[in-house]
Scaffold this motif. Structure first.
Motif, PDB file in Angstrom:
ATOM      1  N   ARG A   1      54.285  11.968  20.150  1.00  0.00           N
ATOM      2  CA  ARG A   1      53.210  11.009  19.860  1.00  0.00           C
ATOM      3  C   ARG A   1      52.915  10.156  21.078  1.00  0.00           C
ATOM      4  N   GLN A   2      53.979   9.646  21.664  1.00  0.00           N
ATOM      5  CA  GLN A   2      53.861   8.772  22.816  1.00  0.00           C
ATOM      6  C   GLN A   2      53.136   9.509  23.950  1.00  0.00           C
ATOM      7  N   LYS A   3      53.569  10.714  24.142  1.00  0.00           N
ATOM      8  CA  LYS A   3      52.964  11.495  25.226  1.00  0.00           C
ATOM      9  C   LYS A   3      51.504  11.742  24.967  1.00  0.00           C
ATOM     10  N   GLU A   4      51.191  12.062  23.754  1.00  0.00           N
ATOM     11  CA  GLU A   4      49.786  12.306  23.404  1.00  0.00           C
ATOM     12  C   GLU A   4      48.985  11.043  23.633  1.00  0.00           C
ATOM     13  N   GLN A   5      49.540   9.911  23.214  1.00  0.00           N
ATOM     14  CA  GLN A   5      48.845   8.639  23.345  1.00  0.00           C
ATOM     15  C   GLN A   5      48.576   8.319  24.821  1.00  0.00           C
ATOM     16  N   ASP A   6      49.653   8.467  25.590  1.00  0.00           N
ATOM     17  CA  ASP A   6      49.499   8.154  27.010  1.00  0.00           C
ATOM     18  C   ASP A   6      48.463   9.060  27.669  1.00  0.00           C
ATOM     19  N   HIS A   7      48.591  10.296  27.304  1.00  0.00           N
ATOM     20  CA  HIS A   7      47.670  11.248  27.909  1.00  0.00           C
ATOM     21  C   HIS A   7      46.220  10.895  27.552  1.00  0.00           C
ATOM     22  N   MET A   8      46.041  10.566  26.252  1.00  0.00           N
ATOM     23  CA  MET A   8      44.702  10.243  25.817  1.00  0.00           C
ATOM     24  C   MET A   8      44.185   9.005  26.531  1.00  0.00           C
ATOM     25  N   ILE A   9      44.952   7.962  26.648  1.00  0.00           N
ATOM     26  CA  ILE A   9      44.534   6.723  27.320  1.00  0.00           C
ATOM     27  C   ILE A   9      44.180   7.024  28.763  1.00  0.00           C
TER      28      ILE A   9
END
Lengths: 245, 227
Positions: free
Chosen positions: A199-207
């Motif tokens: 989740r964290q990775k997805e979030q960071d990537h998206m931001i």
């Protein structure tokens, strides 16, 4: 084979158990023990030589002084008739007899005590052995009684042991249960951590992607316009701010 | 009866029947044989104790083979002791004052020890003829001397016992004769002589016991060398 009936009816022959000199031999079993006890003391003697029975024998007829009169009379008779001649041997006899009598009087009691002591030690040794054996057996009896008493408490002992073992088993089981719980929790935590990470990775990537695109989309024209607007805002603000200072 | 000085040394005879055997064997009657009681009377206890003492004393220096001689040496000791002590009583005959008897005891026993040694260990027995550490020039003379000393042993044994006892008995006779003779002349001197006789009697008792012991001790020593 048994004797014929005619002979059996006769009385037994005289020679059975009877020697021809009419002295019966071996008519009973041999007596090996117990032997009759020895007399405690030897026969009574007067003046160390003459048995007391002689004095008792003469007492009824001649009274107390009888044997002494007899002795004196005999002695005087032998001397006066020279049946006994006084010669040098008499003197030698007097000497040796005085030596003997002196020795007996002086050391007699201690020698007798010594002989008694020897016998006493023999008996004491045997008694000591007997007593030691009795004591050993009594100790063995005591030990046996104690063992029997211990036997009665055997059930309590086994109960305690059984409880002990049960407790050990229980403890072991609980430990293993705990271990299982911990292992399972570890596995599940791992899964949760994996999800959180994703989740964290997805979030960071998206931001990051959004920021990148936004930054790329800012044209230079827009940039100038925004900066000019900012300056106008700032000027307006500064006018109002001067008052606050 | 009027006795000369040597009547006590004549072999006893009664109506022509010689009593020498009886007088030699009589002391054995005075030693009771132990019956099969465990606790014995005083006399038997003392006797057993004395025999144990004598046997232990005689047999401890000997090796195991020498213990075969225990019975003969102990019985010889008791025999001589009894005969010597009984001879001190008045009007008794002491067999050990006769040289014939003592030689008859000493010679065969000594010869037995010698032959035992020569038969079983000849070199060791002959080796006793030379003491250790003698200087070489003296050896021939010393061997002759030792051989003489060896051959004179039985004679010495027998004569020692005879001479001691005979001399003692004779002295007792002489001094008691002196006492008796002086009794009517000078009673004081007679009393003095009586004192001397008393001391002599005590000495004779000691000599009787010592001589018996010495006889048997020497035999056991000769045995020790040879067995």
């Amino acid at each position: 084979p048994a004797a014929p009936a005619a002979l059996r009816s006769l009385p037994p022959p005289v020679a059975v158990g009877v020697l021809h000199a009419t002295r019966p031999l071996h008519t009973t079993q041999q007596h090996l023990a117990p032997l009759p006890p020895l007399p405690e003391k030897g026969g009574e003697v007067r003046h160390g030589l003459i048995p007391e029975e002689f004095f008792q024998f003469l007492y009824p007829k001649t009274g107390v002084t009888g044997p002494y009169m007899l002795g004196t009379g005999l002695l005087l008779y032998f001397l006066s008739k020279e049946i006994y001649v006084v010669n040098h041997e008499t003197v030698a006899a007097a000497c040796i007899l005085s030596v003997i009598i002196y020795g007996v009087k002086k050391y007699g009691a201690s020698v007798a005590a010594f002989a008694d002591k020897l016998n006493e030690e023999k008996v004491a040794n045997a008694l000591a052995m007997k007593n030691a054996a009795i004591k050993d057996l009594e100790t063995a009896i005591e030990e046996e009684k104690k063992e029997q008493w211990r036997l009665e408490g055997r059930s309590y002992l086994f109960d305690a042991k059984r409880n002990n073992i049960a407790m050990l088993l229980e403890t072991n089981y609980r430990e293993r249960l705990m271990m299982v719980y911990n292992e399972v929790k570890k596995r599940l935590d791992y899964q949760v951590a994996m999800q959180a990470l994703r989740r964290q990775k997805e979030q960071d990537h998206m931001i990051h992607w959004v920021e990148k695109n936004v930054v790329q989309s800012i044209t230079p024209q827009q940039q100038k316009e925004s900066i000019a607007k900012c300056i106008l805002d700032l000027k307006a603000l500064s006018k109002s701010a001067q008052a606050a200072v | 009866m009027n006795l000369s000085f040597f009547d006590q040394f004549t072999s006893p005879c009664l109506l022509g029947v010689p009593l020498i055997l009886l007088s030699t064997l009589f002391p054995a009657l005075l030693i009771p044989s132990p019956n099969n009681r465990w606790i014995t009377n005083r006399l038997t206890t003392l006797q057993l104790w004395a025999f144990h003492l004598i046997t232990k004393q005689l047999m401890s220096p000997l090796n195991k083979k020498g213990h075969k001689w225990a019975i003969i040496l102990t019985s010889l000791m008791v025999f001589l002791l009894m005969i010597n002590l009984l001879g001190l009583l008045p009007y008794t005959f002491t067999p050990t004052t006769q040289l014939s008897m003592n030689m008859a005891l000493a010679f065969p026993l000594w010869l037995a020890t010698l032959l035992t040694g020569l038969r079983n260990q000849p070199s060791i027995s002959l080796g006793h003829l030379l003491p250790e550490g003698t200087p070489t020039p003296l050896i021939p003379a010393l061997i002759l001397i030792e051989t003489t000393s060896l051959l004179i042993r039985p004679l010495a044994l027998g004569v020692r016992l005879t001479a001691n006892l005979t001399a003692g008995h004779l002295l007792i006779q002489l001094i008691s004769t002196a006492t008796t003779a002086l009794l009517h002349i000078t009673p004081m001197v007679s009393a003095l002589t009586m004192m001397i006789l008393l001391l002599l009697t005590i000495l004779e008792v000691a000599v009787a016991m010592i001589q018996a012991y010495v006889f048997v001790l020497l035999l056991s020593l000769y045995l020790q060398e040879n067995i």
